[in-house]
Design a protein around this motif. Structure first.
Motif, PDB file in Angstrom:
ATOM      1  N   GLU A  77      98.367  38.569  48.292  1.00 16.72           N
ATOM      2  CA  GLU A  77      97.395  39.512  47.744  1.00 16.72           C
ATOM      3  C   GLU A  77      95.987  38.934  47.822  1.00 16.72           C
ATOM      4  N   ARG A  78      95.867  37.645  47.521  1.00 11.11           N
ATOM      5  CA  ARG A  78      94.555  37.011  47.582  1.00 11.11           C
ATOM      6  C   ARG A  78      94.070  36.873  49.026  1.00 11.11           C
ATOM      7  N   LEU A  79      94.981  36.463  49.912  1.00 13.73           N
ATOM      8  CA  LEU A  79      94.617  36.236  51.307  1.00 13.73           C
ATOM      9  C   LEU A  79      94.234  37.538  52.018  1.00 13.73           C
ATOM     10  N   LEU A  80      94.966  38.601  51.730  1.00 16.84           N
ATOM     11  CA  LEU A  80      94.761  39.861  52.447  1.00 16.84           C
ATOM     12  C   LEU A  80      93.730  40.767  51.788  1.00 16.84           C
ATOM     13  N   ASP A  81      93.138  40.307  50.690  1.00 16.84           N
ATOM     14  CA  ASP A  81      92.059  41.051  50.046  1.00 16.84           C
ATOM     15  C   ASP A  81      90.740  40.651  50.711  1.00 16.84           C
ATOM     16  N   PRO A  82      90.091  41.572  51.414  1.00 21.12           N
ATOM     17  CA  PRO A  82      88.880  41.226  52.160  1.00 21.12           C
ATOM     18  C   PRO A  82      87.800  40.561  51.300  1.00 21.12           C
ATOM     19  N   GLY A 150      92.085  39.381  63.442  1.00 20.51           N
ATOM     20  CA  GLY A 150      91.084  40.427  63.244  1.00 20.51           C
ATOM     21  C   GLY A 150      89.737  39.908  62.793  1.00 20.51           C
ATOM     22  N   VAL A 151      89.735  38.762  62.086  1.00 20.10           N
ATOM     23  CA  VAL A 151      88.459  38.191  61.619  1.00 20.10           C
ATOM     24  C   VAL A 151      88.009  37.041  62.502  1.00 20.10           C
ATOM     25  N   GLY A 152      88.678  36.858  63.635  1.00 25.37           N
ATOM     26  CA  GLY A 152      88.254  35.830  64.571  1.00 25.37           C
ATOM     27  C   GLY A 152      88.782  34.443  64.312  1.00 25.37           C
ATOM     28  N   ALA A 153      89.737  34.303  63.379  1.00 29.40           N
ATOM     29  CA  ALA A 153      90.291  32.981  63.081  1.00 29.40           C
ATOM     30  C   ALA A 153      91.371  32.571  64.075  1.00 29.40           C
ATOM     31  N   LEU A 154      91.864  33.526  64.862  1.00 27.16           N
ATOM     32  CA  LEU A 154      92.806  33.248  65.951  1.00 27.16           C
ATOM     33  C   LEU A 154      92.244  33.842  67.236  1.00 27.16           C
ATOM     34  N   PRO A 155      92.566  33.238  68.376  1.00 28.73           N
ATOM     35  CA  PRO A 155      92.080  33.782  69.646  1.00 28.73           C
ATOM     36  C   PRO A 155      92.525  35.226  69.845  1.00 28.73           C
ATOM     37  N   HIS A 156      91.656  36.024  70.445  1.00 31.98           N
ATOM     38  CA  HIS A 156      91.960  37.439  70.680  1.00 31.98           C
ATOM     39  C   HIS A 156      93.200  37.599  71.562  1.00 31.98           C
ATOM     40  N   ALA A 157      93.422  36.638  72.466  1.00 32.13           N
ATOM     41  CA  ALA A 157      94.536  36.740  73.408  1.00 32.13           C
ATOM     42  C   ALA A 157      95.866  36.273  72.826  1.00 32.13           C
ATOM     43  N   ALA A 158      95.878  35.782  71.592  1.00 32.93           N
ATOM     44  CA  ALA A 158      97.116  35.270  70.996  1.00 32.93           C
ATOM     45  C   ALA A 158      98.160  36.372  70.887  1.00 32.93           C
ATOM     46  N   ASP A 159      99.386  36.058  71.268  1.00 37.60           N
ATOM     47  CA  ASP A 159     100.506  36.995  71.157  1.00 37.60           C
ATOM     48  C   ASP A 159     101.063  36.889  69.738  1.00 37.60           C
ATOM     49  N   GLN A 192     101.701  18.148  56.692  1.00 36.00           N
ATOM     50  CA  GLN A 192     100.985  17.677  57.872  1.00 36.00           C
ATOM     51  C   GLN A 192     101.416  18.444  59.123  1.00 36.00           C
ATOM     52  N   VAL A 193     102.727  18.679  59.264  1.00 37.11           N
ATOM     53  CA  VAL A 193     103.234  19.411  60.421  1.00 37.11           C
ATOM     54  C   VAL A 193     102.733  20.863  60.391  1.00 37.11           C
ATOM     55  N   LEU A 194     102.794  21.489  59.224  1.00 37.33           N
ATOM     56  CA  LEU A 194     102.307  22.867  59.103  1.00 37.33           C
ATOM     57  C   LEU A 194     100.828  22.938  59.437  1.00 37.33           C
ATOM     58  N   ARG A 195     100.064  21.987  58.908  1.00 37.25           N
ATOM     59  CA  ARG A 195      98.620  21.973  59.143  1.00 37.25           C
ATOM     60  C   ARG A 195      98.312  21.810  60.636  1.00 37.25           C
ATOM     61  N   ARG A 196      99.071  20.927  61.279  1.00 33.58           N
ATOM     62  CA  ARG A 196      98.863  20.706  62.715  1.00 33.58           C
ATOM     63  C   ARG A 196      99.194  21.966  63.512  1.00 33.58           C
ATOM     64  N   HIS A 197     100.233  22.652  63.116  1.00 34.23           N
ATOM     65  CA  HIS A 197     100.598  23.876  63.823  1.00 34.23           C
ATOM     66  C   HIS A 197      99.512  24.929  63.680  1.00 34.23           C
ATOM     67  N   LEU A 198      98.965  25.069  62.484  1.00 31.16           N
ATOM     68  CA  LEU A 198      97.889  26.037  62.284  1.00 31.16           C
ATOM     69  C   LEU A 198      96.661  25.670  63.106  1.00 31.16           C
ATOM     70  N   ASP A 199      96.418  24.371  63.269  1.00 33.91           N
ATOM     71  CA  ASP A 199      95.305  23.933  64.124  1.00 33.91           C
ATOM     72  C   ASP A 199      95.521  24.380  65.574  1.00 33.91           C
ATOM     73  N   THR A 200      96.755  24.252  66.062  1.00 30.88           N
ATOM     74  CA  THR A 200      97.028  24.650  67.447  1.00 30.88           C
ATOM     75  C   THR A 200      96.902  26.165  67.619  1.00 30.88           C
ATOM     76  N   LEU A 201      97.261  26.909  66.590  1.00 28.27           N
ATOM     77  CA  LEU A 201      97.099  28.364  66.655  1.00 28.27           C
ATOM     78  C   LEU A 201      95.629  28.735  66.790  1.00 28.27           C
ATOM     79  N   ARG A 202      94.830  28.064  66.010  1.00 30.88           N
ATOM     80  CA  ARG A 202      93.404  28.395  66.002  1.00 30.88           C
ATOM     81  C   ARG A 202      92.738  28.018  67.315  1.00 30.88           C
ATOM     82  N   SER A 203      93.189  26.906  67.894  1.00 33.34           N
ATOM     83  CA  SER A 203      92.574  26.453  69.142  1.00 33.34           C
ATOM     84  C   SER A 203      93.157  27.129  70.371  1.00 33.34           C
ATOM     85  N   GLY A 204      94.300  27.845  70.156  1.00 32.55           N
ATOM     86  CA  GLY A 204      94.932  28.525  71.278  1.00 32.55           C
ATOM     87  C   GLY A 204      95.772  27.629  72.155  1.00 32.55           C
ATOM     88  N   GLU A 205      96.174  26.462  71.651  1.00 29.27           N
ATOM     89  CA  GLU A 205      97.009  25.536  72.440  1.00 29.27           C
ATOM     90  C   GLU A 205      98.418  26.080  72.612  1.00 29.27           C
TER      91      GLU A 205
END
Length: 205
Positions: A77-82, A150-159, A192-205
């Motif tokens: 609820e907090r995350l999805l509230d603009p 939608g807010v640009g935190a992930l690459p537009h091309a991400a599946d 640490q593993v979760l954080r690293r995965h989120l980093d790769t999502l953001r960078s598009g790796e």
């Protein structure tokens, strides 16, 4: 005057007794008699609310899922509230971390959940229940990633569908490993593993 019993509260109390039996003695020791004893009830009272062990097990599985979902819902609820999320990355990590066994409560839940999912391999009715809950988790992760895109935190091309599958598989795998080998997979490593995965999502790796 006869005592008024709340049937919803009573069913939940019985489900909690099931979880206590599973946590202490294992799934194979769940019987209407053992559960009634754990709950401090007559076995006839348990049968009044559950016709058999199968119905009791599925209800308990859903109760366990609802317990986890309630915590996740507060983060969602907090995350999805603009207007209510000032740090999307941190809020996303906190939401996803609710699925990981990072403390005593979540470690117990992880052990209980895997006990039930093991039963799902043998029981079609339990498997259907597990599949429904897995799909709900996948849908939530997909929504979080879609909003991030939608807010640009992930690459537009991400599946989003593929990345949601990859992320839920990561969470499931980490939870299983930590439940089986807690000394090798402490909370700090899981985060640490979760954080690293989120980093790769953001960078598009």
């Amino acid at each position: 005057m006869p005592k008024i019993v709340d049937p919803v509260a009573r069913r939940r109390a019985v489900a909690q007794a099931v979880l206590a039996v599973v946590a202490r003695r294992g799934l194979e020791h769940v019987s209407l008699r053992n559960v009634a004893e754990e709950a401090g009830l007559a076995i006839g009272s348990v049968r009044h609310y559950f016709t058999d062990r199968d119905e009791l097990m599925i209800f308990t599985m859903r109760e366990l899922s609802h317990r986890i979902e309630e915590r996740v819902r507060l983060h969602a609820e907090r995350l999805l509230d603009p207007g209510g999320c000032t740090d999307r990355r941190r809020s996303t990590e906190q939401l996803l971390a609710e699925f990981l066994p990072l403390d005593e409560i979540r470690r117990e839940e992880a052990g209980l959940w895997h006990a039930f999912t093991a039963l799902a391999h043998l029981r079609p009715d339990v498997r259907a229940c597990a599949a429904e809950m897995q799909q709900a988790m996948h849908a939530l992760v997909a929504r979080v990633l879609h909003e991030a895109q939608g807010v640009g935190a992930l690459p537009h091309a991400a599946d989003i569908e593929l990345e949601s599958t990859r992320l839920t598989a990561l969470l499931d795998g980490l939870t299983l490993q930590a439940a089986l080998f807690p000394d090798r997979f402490p909370p700090e490593l899981l985060q640490q593993v979760l954080r690293r995965h989120l980093d790769t999502l953001r960078s598009g790796e």
